[in-house]
Design an enzyme around this catalytic site. Structure first.
Site, PDB file in Angstrom:
ATOM      1  N   SER A 284      37.764  36.791  46.554  1.00 62.50           N
ATOM      2  CA  SER A 284      36.661  36.755  45.595  1.00 62.50           C
ATOM      3  C   SER A 284      36.645  38.056  44.782  1.00 62.50           C
ATOM      4  CB  SER A 284      35.333  36.509  46.324  1.00 62.50           C
ATOM      5  OG  SER A 284      34.288  36.220  45.422  1.00 62.50           O
TER       6      SER A 284
ATOM      7  N   ASP B 274      35.606  25.175  47.157  1.00 66.37           N
ATOM      8  CA  ASP B 274      34.877  26.406  46.855  1.00 66.37           C
ATOM      9  C   ASP B 274      33.591  26.076  46.097  1.00 66.37           C
ATOM     10  OD1 ASP B 274      33.968  28.919  45.898  1.00 66.37           O
ATOM     11  OD2 ASP B 274      36.008  29.702  45.934  1.00 66.37           O
TER      12      ASP B 274
ATOM     13  N   HIS C 141      34.438  28.705  49.871  1.00 66.26           N
ATOM     14  CA  HIS C 141      34.603  30.060  49.360  1.00 66.26           C
ATOM     15  C   HIS C 141      34.887  31.073  50.472  1.00 66.26           C
ATOM     16  CE1 HIS C 141      34.355  33.122  46.286  1.00 66.26           C
ATOM     17  NE2 HIS C 141      33.493  33.806  47.002  1.00 66.26           N
TER      18      HIS C 141
END
Length: 329
Positions: free
Chosen positions: A159, A243, A275
């Site tokens: 991320s 995600d 995610h």
């Protein structure tokens, strides 16, 4: 009719003003979340809780900010690759220890976990410029260590960590062996358009349409899509197709952009990956994918005699000992 159009125009203008105010005032809180709601900023556990060999490392960034980190050694005798681990935007490095424990076990690697400024026990306040300095300080520290193989440093970023890692890899083409990106966004500008849909026409990254009038007020744009185009090292893109925060299309766009200029790129998706849990839901296939990538691009360099070299040269299919074809996963 004219009155209705005026009302519509005023309404749209009002929404833009409110959105702009929110973007300017709250953007750091949206991008950086050092403390999860209901939890303390302090580390809930240390690596010792998981019986990991580690040391506390304190660094100074180029602007003087004092940073905390953990260096976790796989074993006293292991000189495997060292993963420079950059976390997501929320919580602290202690919340990633279970993932790192499994990473060390499956990949036979050391791991360096940096606590960004403003996170955990590090001082300061997070910003793009500041965290970029933090990442460089972490890499500089690793390069000075005598107890690791500094030719086998690999960046792993998930991320926000992928955005951080991409910038560091771009800035250090001869000091980092490879880059692994997982569930990373194309840019914060694009994410702002997703989080605040009514601003989508006014904000966005290099691939977005529209006038992008509000881009100038974003202090941490993290334009990963532009950065990966300049990364020279091999790149592995890991994408969780479920995600719920970063659209999986972002990872595909990053791969497509990087592979235009870099032939050593790989893309692997995981149908059930969300995610934060792709490393769990991906199972053995997830870790095997990373291991194959490391075997090819951060291999152990062993001294060998003539007979050993001959044996390698006579390998059955004529391929190099660490050759990795794009995995059919």
């Amino acid at each position: 009719m004219v009155g209705w159009l005026k009302a519509l125009a005023y309404g749209a203008g009002g929404m833009a003003v409110v959105g702009l105010a929110a973007l300017v005032a709250l953007q750091e809180r949206l991008v950086y979340v050092p403390v999860l709601p209901g939890l303390a900023r302090a580390y809930p556990i240390t690596p010792a809780r998981l019986r990991l060999i580690y040391e506390d490392v304190w660094l100074r960034a180029a602007d003087g900010v004092r940073l905390h980190s953990w260096f976790l050694r796989h074993s006293p005798t292991c000189r495997g690759p060292t993963i420079l681990f950059f976390q997501e935007n929320a919580g602290n490095i202690a919340h990633r220890l279970e993932c790192v424990r499994l990473m060390m076990q499956r990949l036979q690697c050391n791991v360096f976990m940096l606590s960004y400024r403003g996170y955990g026990e590090s001082e300061g306040y997070p910003s793009q410029d500041g965290i970029t300095k933090d990442a460089q300080a972490a890499l500089d520290h690793l390069l000075q260590r005598k107890d690791i193989d500094t030719s086998r440093i690999v960046i792993f970023g998930r991320s926000l960590g992928g955005a951080v890692g991409a910038v560091l890899a771009k800035n250090n083409p001869d000091k980092v062996s490879a880059l692994i990106l997982e569930n990373t966004f194309t840019s914060i500008l694009d994410m702002a358009g997703i989080m605040l849909p009514f601003l989508r026409w006014f904000i966005g990254g290099s691939s977005a349409k529209g006038p992008k009038l509000l881009n100038c007020v974003v202090r941490s744009p993290w334009n990963t899509l532009d950065v990966v185009a300049e990364v020279k090292q091999p790149i592995l893109c890991l994408s969780g197709l479920q995600d719920e925060l970063v659209p999986p299309s972002h990872m595909r766009m990053l791969y497509d952009k990087a592979s235009e200029h870099n032939k050593n790129c790989r893309f692997v998706d995981f149908p059930n990956g969300m995610h934060m849990d792709t490393w769990i839901s991906g199972g053995d296939r997830y870790w095997r994918t990373i291991q194959l990538f490391l075997d090819q691009y951060a291999p152990e360099v062993q001294s060998c005699d003539t007979s050993c070299a001959s044996e390698i040269a006579d390998d059955g299919d004529g391929s190099a000992p660490f050759h990795l074809k794009k995995p059919k996963l």
